[in-house]
Design an enzyme around this catalytic site. Structure first.
Site, PDB file in Angstrom:
ATOM      1  CG  ASP A  11      47.163  35.071  43.384  1.00  0.00           C
ATOM      2  OD1 ASP A  11      46.659  35.710  42.446  1.00  0.00           O
ATOM      3  OD2 ASP A  11      46.850  33.902  43.644  1.00  0.00           O
ATOM      4  CG  HIS A  12      45.803  40.716  41.875  1.00  0.00           C
ATOM      5  ND1 HIS A  12      46.134  42.030  42.086  1.00  0.00           N
ATOM      6  CD2 HIS A  12      46.372  40.376  40.699  1.00  0.00           C
ATOM      7  CE1 HIS A  12      46.852  42.474  41.076  1.00  0.00           C
ATOM      8  NE2 HIS A  12      47.012  41.479  40.220  1.00  0.00           N
ATOM      9  NE  ARG A  13      42.014  39.582  51.574  1.00  0.00           N
ATOM     10  CZ  ARG A  13      41.919  40.062  52.787  1.00  0.00           C
ATOM     11  NH1 ARG A  13      42.767  40.976  53.217  1.00  0.00           N
ATOM     12  NH2 ARG A  13      40.979  39.621  53.583  1.00  0.00           N
TER      13      ARG A  13
END
Length: 186
Positions: A90-92
């Protein structure tokens, strides 16, 4: 001459042969790859070295399995339909002043990348998306088009966006009998 200009039967046979050669060449790239694994490297995208396959695994064409920092494990005797996506990361996006793609690996949080576990004796229908941290338990069936965002009990039938339990594959007594028969056949 283009392959598509050949007669239908020859074209299909040539395409099957190309996929078989592709499987032979790509099998060693997986972290582990059991016997009798069928996948379609020409039409799929895999993070090969992050993925482990059990025995008798089928992954349909158009698969997208991405895991840069996490792992994807697929148990034996599992069937995965076409166009299934399994995403282990996932992206932060939680810091003001930083873009979503502005987080190099050392700045990512542990919860940004989590392993995905697909158990044995699982059937995942076409166009399913499985997200990071999910365990698809033994014997589960996932209906076409579902988006699986969390884990559920073994032998569940899942469907929907987000996925939820829509049924059970077997009763408790049938699960016990199924497990007994499977253990005796090993």
């Amino acid at each position: 001459m283009r392959i598509t200009a050949l007669p239908g039967k020859i074209c299909r046979e040539l395409a099957h042969a190309c996929e078989a050669v592709g499987r032979l060449l790509m099998r060693p790239l997986f972290a582990a790859c059991g016997s009798n694994a069928v996948f379609f490297p020409a039409s799929s995208r895999f993070s090969y070295k992050r993925i482990s396959l059990g025995d008798n695994v089928y992954i349909g064409p158009g698969a997208f399995m991405l895991a840069h920092l996490s792992r994807i494990r697929i148990g034996s005797n599992t069937a995965i339909g076409p166009n299934v996506s399994v995403i282990g990361g996932d992206h932060r996006f939680d810091q003001v002043g930083r873009t979503i793609n502005g987080f190099p690996r050392p700045d990512k949080l542990p919860e940004n990348d989590l392993d995905v576990e697909i158990g044995e004796d699982v059937w995942i229908g076409c166009n399913v998306t499985v997200l990071k941290g999910v365990v698809i338990a033994r014997g589960t069936v996932v209906a076409a088009g579902a988006v699986v965002t969390k884990s559920f009990p073994p032998y569940s039938i899942l469907g929907g966006v987000p996925a939820r339990v829509i049924g059970r594959r077997f009763s408790d007594e049938q699960i016990a009998e199924h497990e007994r028969i499977l253990s005796e056949s090993k």
